[in-house]
Motif scaffolding. Structure first.
Motif, PDB file in Angstrom:
ATOM      1  N   ALA A  34     -52.211  21.749 -56.554  1.00  0.00           N
ATOM      2  CA  ALA A  34     -53.544  21.482 -55.990  1.00  0.00           C
ATOM      3  C   ALA A  34     -53.438  21.067 -54.526  1.00  0.00           C
ATOM      4  O   ALA A  34     -54.217  21.519 -53.679  1.00  0.00           O
ATOM      5  CB  ALA A  34     -54.238  20.386 -56.800  1.00  0.00           C
ATOM      6  N   PHE A  35     -52.457  20.226 -54.204  1.00  0.00           N
ATOM      7  CA  PHE A  35     -52.301  19.748 -52.824  1.00  0.00           C
ATOM      8  C   PHE A  35     -51.998  20.899 -51.870  1.00  0.00           C
ATOM      9  O   PHE A  35     -52.511  20.941 -50.742  1.00  0.00           O
ATOM     10  CB  PHE A  35     -51.183  18.699 -52.757  1.00  0.00           C
ATOM     11  CG  PHE A  35     -51.044  18.061 -51.402  1.00  0.00           C
ATOM     12  CD1 PHE A  35     -51.960  17.112 -50.976  1.00  0.00           C
ATOM     13  CD2 PHE A  35     -50.001  18.418 -50.559  1.00  0.00           C
ATOM     14  CE1 PHE A  35     -51.838  16.523 -49.715  1.00  0.00           C
ATOM     15  CE2 PHE A  35     -49.871  17.836 -49.312  1.00  0.00           C
ATOM     16  CZ  PHE A  35     -50.801  16.886 -48.882  1.00  0.00           C
ATOM     17  N   LYS A  36     -51.190  21.846 -52.328  1.00  0.00           N
ATOM     18  CA  LYS A  36     -50.842  23.005 -51.480  1.00  0.00           C
ATOM     19  C   LYS A  36     -52.088  23.771 -51.044  1.00  0.00           C
ATOM     20  O   LYS A  36     -52.158  24.292 -49.930  1.00  0.00           O
ATOM     21  CB  LYS A  36     -49.902  23.945 -52.241  1.00  0.00           C
ATOM     22  CG  LYS A  36     -48.451  23.546 -52.179  1.00  0.00           C
ATOM     23  CD  LYS A  36     -47.536  24.697 -52.599  1.00  0.00           C
ATOM     24  CE  LYS A  36     -46.075  24.372 -52.350  1.00  0.00           C
ATOM     25  NZ  LYS A  36     -45.580  23.264 -53.178  1.00  0.00           N
ATOM     26  N   LYS A  37     -53.084  23.854 -51.940  1.00  0.00           N
ATOM     27  CA  LYS A  37     -54.330  24.576 -51.608  1.00  0.00           C
ATOM     28  C   LYS A  37     -55.110  23.865 -50.495  1.00  0.00           C
ATOM     29  O   LYS A  37     -55.976  24.460 -49.870  1.00  0.00           O
ATOM     30  CB  LYS A  37     -55.226  24.690 -52.848  1.00  0.00           C
ATOM     31  CG  LYS A  37     -54.664  25.538 -53.965  1.00  0.00           C
ATOM     32  CD  LYS A  37     -55.589  25.480 -55.176  1.00  0.00           C
ATOM     33  CE  LYS A  37     -54.933  26.090 -56.408  1.00  0.00           C
ATOM     34  NZ  LYS A  37     -55.700  25.846 -57.625  1.00  0.00           N
ATOM     35  N   ARG A  38     -54.829  22.579 -50.283  1.00  0.00           N
ATOM     36  CA  ARG A  38     -55.579  21.794 -49.283  1.00  0.00           C
ATOM     37  C   ARG A  38     -54.844  21.675 -47.952  1.00  0.00           C
ATOM     38  O   ARG A  38     -55.374  21.100 -47.000  1.00  0.00           O
ATOM     39  CB  ARG A  38     -55.830  20.381 -49.810  1.00  0.00           C
ATOM     40  CG  ARG A  38     -56.998  20.250 -50.776  1.00  0.00           C
ATOM     41  CD  ARG A  38     -56.690  20.634 -52.162  1.00  0.00           C
ATOM     42  NE  ARG A  38     -57.830  20.402 -53.066  1.00  0.00           N
ATOM     43  CZ  ARG A  38     -57.927  20.930 -54.265  1.00  0.00           C
ATOM     44  NH1 ARG A  38     -56.973  21.707 -54.755  1.00  0.00           N
ATOM     45  NH2 ARG A  38     -58.985  20.704 -55.010  1.00  0.00           N
ATOM     46  N   GLU A  39     -53.624  22.198 -47.873  1.00  0.00           N
ATOM     47  CA  GLU A  39     -52.792  21.943 -46.685  1.00  0.00           C
ATOM     48  C   GLU A  39     -53.415  22.464 -45.395  1.00  0.00           C
ATOM     49  O   GLU A  39     -53.354  21.804 -44.364  1.00  0.00           O
ATOM     50  CB  GLU A  39     -51.393  22.524 -46.891  1.00  0.00           C
ATOM     51  CG  GLU A  39     -50.546  21.637 -47.765  1.00  0.00           C
ATOM     52  CD  GLU A  39     -49.127  22.141 -47.965  1.00  0.00           C
ATOM     53  OE1 GLU A  39     -48.247  21.289 -48.121  1.00  0.00           O
ATOM     54  OE2 GLU A  39     -48.909  23.371 -47.977  1.00  0.00           O
TER      55      GLU A  39
ATOM     56  N   SER B 293     -60.312  13.337 -45.014  1.00  0.00           N
ATOM     57  CA  SER B 293     -61.058  13.143 -46.266  1.00  0.00           C
ATOM     58  C   SER B 293     -61.104  14.490 -46.984  1.00  0.00           C
ATOM     59  O   SER B 293     -61.452  15.503 -46.363  1.00  0.00           O
ATOM     60  CB  SER B 293     -62.480  12.677 -45.952  1.00  0.00           C
ATOM     61  OG  SER B 293     -63.108  13.591 -45.064  1.00  0.00           O
ATOM     62  N   TYR B 294     -60.749  14.504 -48.255  1.00  0.00           N
ATOM     63  CA  TYR B 294     -60.697  15.778 -48.976  1.00  0.00           C
ATOM     64  C   TYR B 294     -60.679  15.535 -50.475  1.00  0.00           C
ATOM     65  O   TYR B 294     -60.341  14.446 -50.942  1.00  0.00           O
ATOM     66  CB  TYR B 294     -59.468  16.594 -48.558  1.00  0.00           C
ATOM     67  CG  TYR B 294     -58.139  15.925 -48.856  1.00  0.00           C
ATOM     68  CD1 TYR B 294     -57.379  16.290 -49.969  1.00  0.00           C
ATOM     69  CD2 TYR B 294     -57.640  14.921 -48.026  1.00  0.00           C
ATOM     70  CE1 TYR B 294     -56.161  15.672 -50.239  1.00  0.00           C
ATOM     71  CE2 TYR B 294     -56.432  14.297 -48.287  1.00  0.00           C
ATOM     72  CZ  TYR B 294     -55.696  14.677 -49.400  1.00  0.00           C
ATOM     73  OH  TYR B 294     -54.505  14.056 -49.678  1.00  0.00           O
ATOM     74  N   ARG B 295     -61.059  16.565 -51.204  1.00  0.00           N
ATOM     75  CA  ARG B 295     -60.970  16.516 -52.669  1.00  0.00           C
ATOM     76  C   ARG B 295     -59.596  17.023 -53.066  1.00  0.00           C
ATOM     77  O   ARG B 295     -59.256  18.185 -52.819  1.00  0.00           O
ATOM     78  CB  ARG B 295     -62.076  17.363 -53.309  1.00  0.00           C
ATOM     79  CG  ARG B 295     -61.968  17.442 -54.825  1.00  0.00           C
ATOM     80  CD  ARG B 295     -63.311  17.619 -55.477  1.00  0.00           C
ATOM     81  NE  ARG B 295     -64.118  16.405 -55.344  1.00  0.00           N
ATOM     82  CZ  ARG B 295     -65.334  16.243 -55.875  1.00  0.00           C
ATOM     83  NH1 ARG B 295     -65.883  17.210 -56.576  1.00  0.00           N
ATOM     84  NH2 ARG B 295     -65.994  15.114 -55.699  1.00  0.00           N
ATOM     85  N   LEU B 296     -58.809  16.165 -53.662  1.00  0.00           N
ATOM     86  CA  LEU B 296     -57.442  16.538 -54.063  1.00  0.00           C
ATOM     87  C   LEU B 296     -57.426  17.200 -55.437  1.00  0.00           C
ATOM     88  O   LEU B 296     -56.659  18.132 -55.673  1.00  0.00           O
ATOM     89  CB  LEU B 296     -56.555  15.285 -54.038  1.00  0.00           C
ATOM     90  CG  LEU B 296     -55.105  15.380 -54.482  1.00  0.00           C
ATOM     91  CD1 LEU B 296     -54.389  16.592 -53.935  1.00  0.00           C
ATOM     92  CD2 LEU B 296     -54.359  14.115 -54.092  1.00  0.00           C
TER      93      LEU B 296
END
Length: 407
Positions: free
Chosen positions: A101-106, A115-118
């Motif tokens: 999931a974190f990789k999709k937010r990088e 600020s982000y949805r993890l």
């Protein structure tokens, strides 16, 4: 700062349940859907407790087709964790899902945004669990008791990857009423100096009340739309309807809009919007209107007021199937009111977060209403969620936003 994780030990034994489904249920699992309804279950080896691991076997050949968690109190009886063959559900399984999931937010985190949805619930493989990050504060919101047995390893992984210094636990209304081990707004890791946390969104400064605010304190899904509206607002007059804490208003002010009007039914939300504006440098005027959006827009029309940019982003109008027809009427009404308030050569931005009103239907309503005005316009853009809200299944796609530019 205390770095102890304040989570009670889970003493109940977790059982493994063998499950078989009817044809519809099987098809749904094989297609990767994250929900199995109680009515789909045709065979279960023993009575399950909430949080038990469900192993779903195919009727035809007894092969494993998926694994989920049992939710005794919900008609969505099994929340799926894994689709396919056998899979061990342990700390490593959850950690791997969080890393993914974190990789999709990088890419988002390479911008000036902290600020982000993890974790976006079902869409990231965590049905009924949301994890939002505001600077160094992680807010985890639970909508199902299935997660209590697994909370410790999940929170540990979330802290490791987000580098959070504080973790706040938020509970849905049904969990607040039924759980005695946890309370809504409980700080379960680190210390929270102030329940209002400041953060940055594409270089614009905001704050969120992580203890008492809606959901986890703020709505992150519109981030990119707010950025766009801000960029189009320089030197313009802006009306932000259903403004809540001023997401669109503050971006407009930070991008040097001439005048911004925030309209919301909540005086408290408008006070937050004004304070959020002050976290940034701006030269324009910020005014607020507290009242029912439909009534206040009618009043502005009677006063012959128009704005260069009008944003209408209402709360969900269709929380259940029976409300869809009325929701569509309300969207049509808002499009009509919005058009009358949009100045010549102005921009009207219409949004919906009702998952039951599909995107095609929402955009069709807007198109028909605006065409009927005989006022020339073009559709500049149609958007969905920001990148930290990936869509993993049809019902996960709730947000839609249309940009209508008038000649």
């Amino acid at each position: 700062m205390s770095n102890q994780l304040n989570i009670p030990e889970y003493n109940k034994l977790i059982s493994r349940l063998a499950i078989k489904l009817n044809a519809n249920g099987e098809r749904s699992v094989l297609q990767g859907h994250p929900w199995v309804f109680e009515s789909s279950i045709v065979k279960q080896n023993k009575e399950g407790q909430t949080g038990d691991i469900c192993i779903i076997f195919r009727k035809r050949d007894d092969s494993v087709i998926g694994i989920g968690l049992h939710d005794k109190s919900s008609p969505i009886r099994i929340k799926m964790l894994h689709h396919g063959g056998s899979q061990k559900i342990d700390d490593a399984f959850f950690n791997k899902a969080i890393q993914s999931a974190f990789k999709k937010r990088e890419a988002l985190l390479k911008t000036n945004t902290n600020s982000y949805r993890l974790l976006f619930g079902e869409n990231d493989g965590f049905p009924g669990l949301i994890a939002d990050v505001y600077a160094n504060v992680l807010v985890v919101k639970l909508y199902s008791a299935i997660w209590f047995p697994y909370l410790k390893p999940i929170i540990k992984s979330l802290i490791d990857i987000s580098k959070a210094e504080t973790v706040v636990l938020r509970l849905s209304r049904n969990l607040q009423q039924s759980n005695i081990d946890y309370s809504d707004g409980q700080v379960i890791y680190g210390e929270l100096e102030n329940e209002t946390v400041q953060f940055v969104e594409h270089s614009v400064h905001f704050s969120a009340n992580v203890i008492k605010g809606h959901k986890t304190g703020y709505f992150l899904d519109h981030r990119h739309n707010r950025k766009r509206v801000g960029e189009w607002s320089k030197g313009k007059t802006v009306l932000d309807v259903f403004s809540y804490a001023g997401g669109f208003s503050v971006h407009a002010l930070a991008n040097q809009a001439k005048e911004v009007t925030s309209l919301d039914i909540s005086k408290q939300a408008l006070e937050i919007a004004v304070e959020n504006g002050k976290l940034n440098d701006y030269s324009g005027k910020h005014t607020t209107i507290a009242g029912d959006a439909f009534e206040e827009m009618e009043k502005l029309i009677q006063l012959k007021q128009t704005f260069d940019v009008v944003v209408i982003d209402p709360p969900s109008f269709a929380k259940q199937q029976s409300e869809i027809h009325l929701a569509k009427k309300k969207y049509a009404q808002l499009a009509k009111l919005g058009e009358k308030l949009t100045a010549k050569k102005g921009l009207l931005v219409l949004a919906s977060c009702s998952s039951r009103v599909l995107a095609d239907s929402f955009f069709d309503i807007n198109q028909q209403v605006l065409k009927a005005t005989n006022r020339p316009f073009k559709v500049n853009l149609k958007t969905q969620h920001d990148s930290d809200h990936p869509i993993g299944f049809p019902e996960g796609a709730y947000l839609k936003c249309g940009y209508y530019k008038f000649d």
